[in-house]
Design an enzyme around this catalytic site. Sequence first.
Site, PDB file in Angstrom:
ATOM      1  N   GLU A  43       0.837  -1.200   0.000  1.00 56.86           N
ATOM      2  CA  GLU A  43       0.000   0.000   0.000  1.00 56.86           C
ATOM      3  C   GLU A  43       0.872   1.250   0.000  1.00 56.86           C
ATOM      4  O   GLU A  43       2.056   1.200   0.329  1.00 56.86           O
ATOM      5  CB  GLU A  43      -0.918   0.008   1.214  1.00 56.86           C
ATOM      6  CG  GLU A  43      -0.171   0.035   2.534  1.00 56.86           C
ATOM      7  CD  GLU A  43      -1.005   0.582   3.675  1.00 56.86           C
ATOM      8  OE1 GLU A  43      -1.307   1.785   3.612  1.00 56.86           O
ATOM      9  OE2 GLU A  43      -1.328  -0.184   4.599  1.00 56.86           O
ATOM     10  N   LYS A 177      -4.955  -2.318  15.040  1.00 53.20           N
ATOM     11  CA  LYS A 177      -4.430  -1.463  16.102  1.00 53.20           C
ATOM     12  C   LYS A 177      -5.218  -1.681  17.390  1.00 53.20           C
ATOM     13  O   LYS A 177      -6.442  -1.810  17.374  1.00 53.20           O
ATOM     14  CB  LYS A 177      -4.479  -0.004  15.674  1.00 53.20           C
ATOM     15  CG  LYS A 177      -3.472   0.342  14.580  1.00 53.20           C
ATOM     16  CD  LYS A 177      -3.484   1.816  14.273  1.00 53.20           C
ATOM     17  CE  LYS A 177      -2.390   2.170  13.277  1.00 53.20           C
ATOM     18  NZ  LYS A 177      -2.593   1.593  11.945  1.00 53.20           N
TER      19      LYS A 177
END
EC number: 4.2.1.70
Length: 323
Positions: A43, A177
């Site tokens: 990405e 996360k």
Amino acid sequence: MPQNPSDRRPAPRDNPGTNAYEPLLSAEVRAALSTGLPVVALESTIIAHGLPRPRNLSVARELEGLVRSAGAVPATVAVLDGRARIGLDGDQLERVAGDPAVRKLGHRDLAPALAAGADGATTVSATAFLAARAGIGVFATGGLGGVHREWAENQDESADLRLLARTGITVVCAGVKSILDVPATLQRLETLGVPVVGYGTGHFPGFYLSSSGEPVDWTVHSPEEVAEVIRAREALGGPVGALIVANPVAERDQLDPVLHDRVLAQALDACRERGISGQGVTPFLLDQLTRRTEGASLEANLAAVRGNVTLAARIAVAAADAR
């Protein structure tokens, strides 16, 4: 009055047809795919928006180098001049890293960005979609988006999850996360039918931390085992969806768990005190984590990304060898 860079109108296309919106593969990536060589998608959001300049460019080059060192071809994905590009040259990589006007593009943003002739860095959802469309089977990222805290009040959930449920690609990540709702994210992936395997672990990683404390149902121990799972999925057929390989950051590189828990608790308290809610929660928590750990969370982030990129390349090589 000067225009916002994101509002600038590009020059009109000459006779734009369907082919004008087809993803453009670099010569190296096209040759690798046509000859069955292993390719790993990367990405570009981490380059444009996830790291400070100029370190972002050196990290981008480092990650591509890690893929090559493991025997695969890197394919960094971005949108430049309204064209989805899979595999960037040096100048294009510098452009993504150096231009503050480069936008952040999820899957939903791709068509408007192409039509507008815009420049953009691709998130997990956009990168996975474009990579799979090009025939790339393995994608490395830092962490997935997931179900946000306080979901019951605002139904805030990353677009990554639904996109991965209908995109055939293997995603190597360090979990999600820890500021997100990890149990709810795993439940959502189960509901969507997205398999999750832990790489060398029985617990789902917490991105900055080696473990979130949440168990995974399946564990693999080598790139060859992952390649065998990929083969089995392809042989079974059925609904197309992603395979999540959850690769924990090494314990020596993780954020100190005591520091993490203390800072996260303080940041959540600050959220409540300031009345921050909804989509404002996650950016606030990330900012607080970076500030209050004096950059240690960023270093753990980078360690996780490096490990994921290396593992993804090894998986791509094993999958190519198994064909």
